[in-house]
Structure formats: structure tokens, C-alpha cells
Motif scaffolding. Structure first.
Motif, short mmCIF file in Angstrom:
data_model
loop_
_atom_site.label_atom_id
_atom_site.label_comp_id
_atom_site.label_asym_id
_atom_site.label_seq_id
_atom_site.Cartn_x
_atom_site.Cartn_y
_atom_site.Cartn_z
N CYS A 21 -11.68 26.01 -13.05
CA CYS A 21 -12.77 25.17 -12.58
C CYS A 21 -13.53 25.89 -11.49
O CYS A 21 -13.08 26.93 -11.00
CB CYS A 21 -12.25 23.82 -12.09
N GLU A 214 -20.66 9.96 -15.33
CA GLU A 214 -20.53 11.41 -15.37
C GLU A 214 -19.44 11.88 -14.41
O GLU A 214 -19.56 11.72 -13.20
CB GLU A 214 -21.87 12.06 -15.00
N GLN A 216 -17.98 14.99 -13.11
CA GLN A 216 -18.32 16.41 -13.09
C GLN A 216 -17.08 17.29 -13.09
O GLN A 216 -17.09 18.36 -13.69
CB GLN A 216 -19.21 16.71 -11.89
N ASN A 219 -16.09 17.62 -16.54
CA ASN A 219 -17.19 18.00 -17.42
C ASN A 219 -17.29 16.96 -18.55
O ASN A 219 -17.32 17.28 -19.72
CB ASN A 219 -16.95 19.40 -18.01
#
Ligand SMILES: *[C@@H]1O[C@H](CO)[C@@H](O)[C@H](O)[C@H]1NC(C)=O
Ligand SMILES: *[C@@H]1O[C@H](CO)[C@@H](O)[C@H](O)[C@H]1NC(C)=O
Ligand SMILES: *[C@@H]1O[C@H](CO)[C@@H](O)[C@H](O)[C@H]1NC(C)=O
Ligand SMILES: *[C@@H]1O[C@H](CO)[C@@H](O)[C@H](O)[C@H]1NC(C)=O
Ligand SMILES: *[C@@H]1O[C@H](CO)[C@@H](O)[C@H](O)[C@H]1NC(C)=O
Length: 302
Positions: A21, A214, A216, A219
Motif C-alpha cells: 500500500c 469509497e 481508499q 481501493n
């Protein structure tokens, strides 16, 4: 360094325990742990066999979580906190990676470092890994809720995710909601987020509104729409009815086939009996009956 990283990445992919990540500091390795799953914090040091006796220490934010000491006689002494562990064949593999049994949101943004002590004092860590924690949100539920006159309010709810996500509303597949029309609340329930967002519109109800969550870190974007066009729904209903009818027809055909087979068996049994004890009248009747049966089964076959 490159070889170390590629081995670490390969292990991550093979075990599906961690994923690379993005980290704020590029030189640090970063691992994403999924809540409830084990996490592997990679660290390789191939030249351990050159040491006669040595010890290692994994630290989480400067607090020791695991210590192992290899003695000259080959004995290993290990102490650890919260069931973290390292491989049992460190000497042959040089793999000092730390395994956490279960990722927890409390561990988010922890910095893990491995120190190797062999003879001289060591002040620099051999490996440093940043841990990020994430969990998937449930698919958002969007519904219309009662509201004041001349306005329409929609609610979007999603739960059980980590970290706090972004929420987007889209009206009629294209428009951003007007300023001040969205109110979002995030509640923490056993370290995970429950998200509730309200969209209040002053104009008449739009054809569709969609809510997107969302995450993040994962993803991952999850979208639900309120007010699908009825055409799509009818098409899927049509498919459902069609497949049900198809199943019923196939079942009927199978049953008809079975009946036909049973009839044939009966007929051949009777025919055997007839041959053993010939009788004109019975034979005639039997023949007629057989013809009727054949016709019936032909009809069911069609
Ligand atoms: C091994 O460790 C012990 C104590 O930890 C030390 O006294 C000894 O000198 C070490 N041996 C070598 C060869 O480094
Ligand atoms: C190693 O650490 C000890 C005590 O922690 C200290 O007395 C010694 O000077 C250190 N040696 C080196 C080479 O830094
Ligand atoms: C909707 O109307 C109310 C008053 O009628 C106003 O206070 C509010 O700001 C309006 N909201 C939006 C999003 O236009
Ligand atoms: C979070 O959401 C779940 C599922 O919707 C619900 O069971 C739970 O009570 C919620 N917790 C809080 C604190 O709102
Ligand atoms: C996020 O997912 C998309 C599509 O699945 C992919 O193209 C993209 O590379 C991913 N980004 C990261 C940072 O993993």
C-alpha cells in the motif's frame, strides 16, 4: 534490497495476507492488514548463519512484541506478546518476518521494526514496516425517508468498515448534490465505522440518486442507486419467470419420460405372461390397451 522486496511481495501474494500500500514515507515498506485476517510483516536477512549466537527483537512503536535468542548450543528462546510469531526455521531461510494472528483497527498506522543483536550493539533497525488496517464496508443501502413538505430526503447506510470512508451522492447519474444538502455521520462500533448520510433536496424527486462509499485504503468503491428505471427491473423479472417456466417444463418432460418407461416395462412383462398362457380374447384386449397407452405417451411427449 530489490531481491528482498520482490521475495516479500511474492510471499504477500502467495499468502494473500498482506498487500502493498502507499505510505507517506516512500523508503518504508507498508503492509495492508484486513481486519480479522492474519498479517505478515516481511523481513529477510539471508546471512544469519554467519552468527554464532544472536538475538532479534521486533518492536511496535518502540515497544518490544517479540524477542528470540539463538544460543551457541542451537537452543532458541522466544518471548512474545499477543501471539505474534516468526518462522521456526529462521536459520535456514533467513526469514525473520513477523506474523500477527489477526489485524485489528487498533494497530492502524503502527510502525514495526526489527533489531538484530549479534555481538556489537545495534542501533539501526534491520527492517521497518508500516502497518495500515482496513475493512470492507457493507454495500450501501439507499432509501427515501419521510421529510418536510417541499423536500425529499434520502438516507444512505453502510457499516462495518475501516477506515472512515468518503461518501459521494450523484443525482440522475450526473449531477453533484447542491451545497449544504448532504449531512454525513460516522459512528464507531467496536472500532469499525457505521456510516449514515442524508441527502435533502428542495426540488421535486429526481429519477435516481446514487450513494457511493469509497474506502481508499482498500481501493474499494461501493455504489447503490435508488430509483432504478423500471425497464431494467422488468427485464430481470422476465428472466426469472422464463427460467422458472423452463425448469417446470423440463421437470414435466422428465416425469413423462419416466411414465413412458414404466409403461413399456409393464407391457413387456405382460407380453411375457401372454406368451406363457396364450388366450385370443385377452391378447386382443391387451393389444388395444397397448395401442392406447402408446398414443397417450406420444401425446405427453409432445
Ligand atoms: C554468545 O553470547 C554470550 C552471552 O549472550 C556471550 O557471553 C558470548 O561471548 C557470545 N559468544 C560469541 C561467540 O559471540
Ligand atoms: C554497547 O552498549 C553498552 C551498554 O548498553 C555500552 O556500554 C557500550 O559502550 C556499547 N558499545 C558500542 C560499541 O556502542
Ligand atoms: C432548502 O430550503 C430551505 C428553506 O426552504 C433552506 O433553508 C435550505 O438551505 C434549502 N436547502 C438547499 C439545499 O437548497
Ligand atoms: C452499526 O450498524 C450495524 C448494522 O447496520 C448495527 O447492527 C449496529 O447496531 C450499528 N452500531 C451503531 C453504534 O450504530
Ligand atoms: C485500484 O483498483 C483499480 C481497479 O480495480 C486498479 O486499476 C488500480 O490499479 C488500483 N489501485 C491501487 C492503488 O491498488
Amino acid at each position: 534490497m530489490n531481491a528482498q522486496m520482490s521475495v516479500a511481495l511474492w510471499r504477500g501474494a502467495a499468502l494473500l495476507l498482506c498487500c502493498a500500500c502507499l505510505c507517506a514515507a516512500v523508503e518504508e515498506e507498508c503492509v495492508l492488514g484486513i481486519v480479522g485476517n492474519p498479517v505478515l510483516l516481511p523481513c529477510l536477512y539471508p546471512d544469519l548463519s554467519s552468527f554464532l549466537n544472536f538475538s532479534i527483537e521486533w518492536r511496535r512503536n518502540d515497544e518490544a512484541v517479540l524477542r528470540s535468542l539463538w544460543k551457541e548450543d542451537g537452543d532458541v528462546e522466544t518471548w512474545s506478546l499477543n501471539h505474534v510469531s516468526i518462522s521456526t526455521d529462521v536459520l535456514s531461510t533467513g526469514d525473520l518476518s513477523l506474523t500477527l494472528p489477526s489485524a485489528h483497527p487498533k494497530l492502524d498506522r503502527s510502525k514495526y521494526s526489527l533489531f538484530l543483536f549479534a555481538g556489537e550493539n545495534q542501533t539501526e533497525p534491520l527492517c521497518t514496516v508500516s502497518l495500515r488496517i482496513a475493512a470492507s464496508f457493507s454495500p450501501p443501502e439507499v432509501m427515501k425517508v419521510p421529510s418536510e413538505e417541499n423536500s425529499t430526503t434520502y438516507l444512505c447506510h453502510s457499516s462495518g468498515g475501516y477506515p472512515q470512508p468518503l461518501v459521494h451522492w450523484i443525482i440522475n447519474d450526473s449531477q453533484e448534490p447542491p451545497n449544504g444538502s448532504v449531512e454525513t455521520q460516522a459512528l464507531i462500533d467496536s472500532h469499525l465505522y457505521n456510516l449514515t448520510s442524508h441527502l435533502t433536496l428542495n426540488f421535486s424527486s429526481p429519477a435516481t440518486v446514487s450513494c457511493t462509499i469509497e474506502n481508499q485504503s482498500m481501493n474499494e468503491t461501493l455504489t447503490s442507486k435508488y430509483g432504478e428505471t423500471p425497464k431494467v427491473r422488468r427485464a430481470s423479472e422476465g428472466m426469472w419467470i422464463f427460467s422458472t417456466v423452463l425448469c417446470v417444463v423440463v421437470a414435466l418432460m422428465v416425469i413423462a419420460g419416466l411414465c413412458y418407461q414404466i409403461n413399456l416395462d409393464k407391457i413387456s412383462k405382460r407380453r411375457k405372461k401372454e406368451f406363457e398362457k396364450p388366450h385370443r380374447g385377452r391378447r386382443q384386449r391387451y393389444k388395444q390397451a397397448a395401442e392406447v397407452m402408446m398414443e397417450e405417451s406420444k401425446e405427453t411427449d409432445v
